[in-house]
Motif scaffolding. Structure first.
Motif, PDB file in Angstrom:
ATOM      1  N   ASP A 180     -35.475  -9.822  -8.024  1.00 21.33           N
ATOM      2  CA  ASP A 180     -36.731  -9.685  -7.776  1.00 21.33           C
ATOM      3  C   ASP A 180     -37.468 -11.201  -8.386  1.00 21.33           C
ATOM      4  N   ARG A 181     -36.943 -11.964  -9.397  1.00 19.35           N
ATOM      5  CA  ARG A 181     -37.362 -12.780 -10.145  1.00 19.35           C
ATOM      6  C   ARG A 181     -37.458 -14.215  -9.292  1.00 19.35           C
ATOM      7  N   PRO A 182     -38.868 -14.749  -9.313  1.00 19.01           N
ATOM      8  CA  PRO A 182     -38.842 -15.988  -8.579  1.00 19.01           C
ATOM      9  C   PRO A 182     -38.078 -17.170  -9.202  1.00 19.01           C
ATOM     10  N   ARG A 183     -37.743 -17.832  -8.545  1.00 16.18           N
ATOM     11  CA  ARG A 183     -36.903 -19.218  -9.069  1.00 16.18           C
ATOM     12  C   ARG A 183     -37.490 -20.413  -8.490  1.00 16.18           C
ATOM     13  N   THR A 184     -37.335 -21.310  -9.370  1.00 16.93           N
ATOM     14  CA  THR A 184     -37.918 -22.733  -9.061  1.00 16.93           C
ATOM     15  C   THR A 184     -36.514 -23.375  -8.903  1.00 16.93           C
ATOM     16  N   VAL A 185     -36.145 -23.982  -7.819  1.00 19.68           N
ATOM     17  CA  VAL A 185     -35.122 -25.030  -7.753  1.00 19.68           C
ATOM     18  C   VAL A 185     -35.602 -26.236  -7.756  1.00 19.68           C
ATOM     19  N   ALA A 211     -19.114 -13.533   3.392  1.00 19.18           N
ATOM     20  CA  ALA A 211     -20.117 -13.643   4.108  1.00 19.18           C
ATOM     21  C   ALA A 211     -21.088 -14.989   3.653  1.00 19.18           C
ATOM     22  N   VAL A 212     -20.963 -15.520   2.602  1.00 15.37           N
ATOM     23  CA  VAL A 212     -21.468 -16.890   1.994  1.00 15.37           C
ATOM     24  C   VAL A 212     -20.764 -17.653   2.748  1.00 15.37           C
ATOM     25  N   CYS A 213     -19.800 -17.806   2.833  1.00 15.31           N
ATOM     26  CA  CYS A 213     -18.991 -19.081   3.464  1.00 15.31           C
ATOM     27  C   CYS A 213     -19.235 -18.994   5.029  1.00 15.31           C
ATOM     28  N   ALA A 214     -19.489 -17.725   5.681  1.00 20.78           N
ATOM     29  CA  ALA A 214     -19.861 -17.502   7.150  1.00 20.78           C
ATOM     30  C   ALA A 214     -20.950 -18.215   7.360  1.00 20.78           C
ATOM     31  N   GLU A 215     -22.043 -17.843   6.331  1.00 13.69           N
ATOM     32  CA  GLU A 215     -23.372 -18.223   6.585  1.00 13.69           C
ATOM     33  C   GLU A 215     -23.510 -19.682   6.402  1.00 13.69           C
ATOM     34  N   GLY A 233     -22.862 -28.123   0.505  1.00 15.62           N
ATOM     35  CA  GLY A 233     -23.106 -27.591  -0.972  1.00 15.62           C
ATOM     36  C   GLY A 233     -24.557 -26.955  -1.061  1.00 15.62           C
ATOM     37  N   ALA A 234     -25.577 -27.452  -0.528  1.00 17.91           N
ATOM     38  CA  ALA A 234     -26.859 -26.802  -0.484  1.00 17.91           C
ATOM     39  C   ALA A 234     -26.963 -25.584   0.268  1.00 17.91           C
ATOM     40  N   ARG A 235     -26.452 -25.329   1.266  1.00 21.65           N
ATOM     41  CA  ARG A 235     -26.339 -24.316   2.125  1.00 21.65           C
ATOM     42  C   ARG A 235     -25.370 -23.158   1.409  1.00 21.65           C
ATOM     43  N   PHE A 236     -24.489 -23.549   0.574  1.00 25.85           N
ATOM     44  CA  PHE A 236     -23.664 -22.574   0.017  1.00 25.85           C
ATOM     45  C   PHE A 236     -24.268 -22.227  -1.218  1.00 25.85           C
ATOM     46  N   LEU A 237     -25.207 -22.757  -1.977  1.00 26.80           N
ATOM     47  CA  LEU A 237     -25.721 -22.577  -3.184  1.00 26.80           C
ATOM     48  C   LEU A 237     -26.730 -21.599  -2.802  1.00 26.80           C
ATOM     49  N   ALA A 238     -27.683 -21.920  -1.774  1.00 26.37           N
ATOM     50  CA  ALA A 238     -28.644 -21.067  -1.241  1.00 26.37           C
ATOM     51  C   ALA A 238     -28.319 -19.677  -0.855  1.00 26.37           C
ATOM     52  N   ALA A 239     -27.320 -19.593  -0.207  1.00 23.02           N
ATOM     53  CA  ALA A 239     -26.579 -18.337   0.219  1.00 23.02           C
ATOM     54  C   ALA A 239     -26.244 -17.471  -1.120  1.00 23.02           C
ATOM     55  N   CYS A 240     -25.749 -18.325  -2.108  1.00 20.29           N
ATOM     56  CA  CYS A 240     -25.296 -17.587  -3.309  1.00 20.29           C
ATOM     57  C   CYS A 240     -26.210 -17.229  -4.064  1.00 20.29           C
ATOM     58  N   LEU A 241     -27.457 -17.900  -4.394  1.00 21.51           N
ATOM     59  CA  LEU A 241     -28.361 -17.580  -5.117  1.00 21.51           C
ATOM     60  C   LEU A 241     -29.615 -16.406  -4.516  1.00 21.51           C
ATOM     61  N   ALA A 242     -29.601 -16.489  -3.382  1.00 25.50           N
ATOM     62  CA  ALA A 242     -30.209 -15.500  -2.683  1.00 25.50           C
ATOM     63  C   ALA A 242     -29.668 -14.172  -2.655  1.00 25.50           C
ATOM     64  N   ARG A 243     -28.270 -14.020  -3.050  1.00 26.96           N
ATOM     65  CA  ARG A 243     -27.699 -12.675  -3.291  1.00 26.96           C
ATOM     66  C   ARG A 243     -27.769 -12.282  -4.960  1.00 26.96           C
ATOM     67  N   ALA A 301     -32.164 -25.777   3.013  1.00 27.43           N
ATOM     68  CA  ALA A 301     -31.303 -24.517   2.774  1.00 27.43           C
ATOM     69  C   ALA A 301     -32.302 -23.569   2.232  1.00 27.43           C
ATOM     70  N   PHE A 302     -33.255 -23.756   1.476  1.00 33.83           N
ATOM     71  CA  PHE A 302     -34.191 -22.983   0.799  1.00 33.83           C
ATOM     72  C   PHE A 302     -35.640 -22.769   1.463  1.00 33.83           C
TER      73      PHE A 302
END
Length: 431
Positions: free
Chosen positions: A121-126, A72-76, A107-117, A141-142
């Motif tokens: 619930d904890r906020p993250r600062t990229v 799903a990550v790769c397809a997204e 890379g940015a879209r792959f990373l964003a899709a991974c981190l979203a999963r 991406a984010f």
């Protein structure tokens, strides 16, 4: 699969934990504990990149929560074309068809899709330092993703106007900081923030620079795909010529080759920033101040990913055996851009032009094998350099034109970490 720190002190972690952390706690960069051997018959002939990527990356996320999400990550993330085209003696891997017209979208879209999963619930600062294209790709991406804020740092006066527009057009959950310094200042400030244990924990810092394995792994996938495609057509593993700045894109190619994919010699096309060129010519590894060139995204005097290359190879001598480097001057970049339409029927961005010129400089014997020049950005992003040289307007892709029409938002800061730390500490939502 476990990931180790290049500095050998931090404990091993899984893929998801390495992506969330960005930088290892001991200041090192995460690397796979081993490289799986992946035979070509693992990859069906004619498969698209989005189908090839999960087959390559499955061993790298084995045993991790991401394993069941990988398809799903790769397809997204990989939902835009990545053509491999012909151009007068070599092939061109066109990596600029994503939302921000640069290879960093992969890379940015792959990373964003991974981190979203992964983030819960904890906020993250990229946190990201950029010499041009990374920041725009990460922001895109984010942007609008719940639970994430992006803080990007870029050097004032050292990116093109259109690149700056992409870095500053977001607002909302993206904070753009224009730093009175060079890229190495931006990168240093990011590393200092990750080295500040209290700030790192309080702000929920994670990285989207190429220090993150979440950026490098999907980039290895397009090298695997391109290598397999050319090898099946010609029976020979192609060489790759890669515009090189922070060495993340180049390292991803070397990782793919370590997995047994049909990838031949790797040539790093560099500009007047001579740190990499001097090293591969036999000199000591000696980072130095950044020099400004036409290929601005490659203006890096202390590339982070050399630490990974040295770790993988085991010694400086062995690292020099992994690739070679060709230095290209601004005059040669201009000439490659100027002659591109007539000689190759192509208009190159300044970074791709360095790789084209490096191909032109190959010894005759080496040039007999198939070669792939890696095209990292759309030339319309550098119209102030490209259009006067080719004597024509370079049409913008529709997605890029839409971003150019947005208002710009940025904050000016100096290169001192103390002020940057205070700014991060005062961001809304950080206790």
């Amino acid at each position: 699969m476990q990931y180790l720190s290049t500095r050998g002190v931090a404990p091993p972690v899984g893929a998801g934990a390495a992506m969330l952390a960005g930088l290892a706690p001991d200041g090192g960069l995460y690397v796979p504990e081993q490289f799986p051997l992946l035979p070509p018959d693992r990859f069906p002939p004619g498969a698209h990149l989005a189908d090839t990527a999960p087959r390559l990356l499955a061993p790298f996320v084995a045993g991790d929560a991401l394993a069941t999400e990988l398809d799903a990550v790769c397809a997204e993330a990989l939902d835009f074309p990545v053509p491999l085209t012909e151009a007068g003696g070599f092939r061109v891997l066109e990596l600029f068809h994503g939302p921000t017209a640069a290879f960093k979208d992969v890379g940015a879209r792959f990373l964003a899709a991974c981190l979203a999963r992964l983030a819960g619930d904890r906020p993250r600062t990229v946190l990201v330092a950029t010499s041009g294209d990374t920041g725009g790709a990460v922001a895109a991406a984010f942007s609008g993703r719940p639970g994430f804020r992006v803080v990007l740092l870029y050097p004032r006066g050292r990116v093109s106007d259109r690149q700056e527009a992409q870095l500053t057009c977001w607002g909302e959950n993206v904070l753009s900081l224009r730093v009175d310094g060079d890229f190495d200042d931006c990168q240093r400030m990011v590393k200092e923030a990750f080295g500040d244990t209290a700030l790192r924990a309080r702000a929920g810092l994670t990285s989207a620079n190429s220090i993150s394995i979440g950026r490098l792994l999907p980039q290895a996938a397009y090298y695997a795909w391109a290598g397999l495609t050319v090898w099946r057509e010609t029976g020979t593993a192609p060489g790759f010529i890669i515009p090189s700045g922070n060495l993340g894109n180049s390292l991803a190619c070397l990782w793919a080759r370590r997995c047994g994919l049909p990838i031949g010699p790797v040539v790093l096309a560099t500009n007047a920033n001579e740190t990499v060129g001097d090293f591969f010519a036999g000199g000591e590894w000696a980072p130095r101040a950044t020099v400004q060139t036409l290929a601005t995204a490659m203006d890096v005097g202390n590339p982070s990913n050399m630490e990974r290359l040295l770790h993988m190879a085991g010694s400086p001598e062995a690292a020099r055996g992994e690739a070679s480097a060709v230095r290209v001057s601004d005059a040669e970049i201009r000439a490659a851009i100027r002659t591109g339409p007539g000689r190759y029927g192509r208009t190159w961005c300044p970074h791709t032009a360095t790789a084209v010129r490096a191909w032109e400089l190959l010894p005759a014997e080496a040039a007999q094998r198939p070669w792939v020049v890696v095209a990292t950005a759309h030339p319309a992003k550098f119209e102030d350099v490209v259009e006067p040289l080719v004597g024509a307007e370079v049409p913008m892709p529709p997605a890029l034109a839409e971003l150019m029409a947005r208002p710009r938002h940025f904050v000016e800061i100096g290169p001192e970490f103390a002020a940057f730390r205070e700014l991060l500490s005062d961001l809304p939502g950080i206790p």
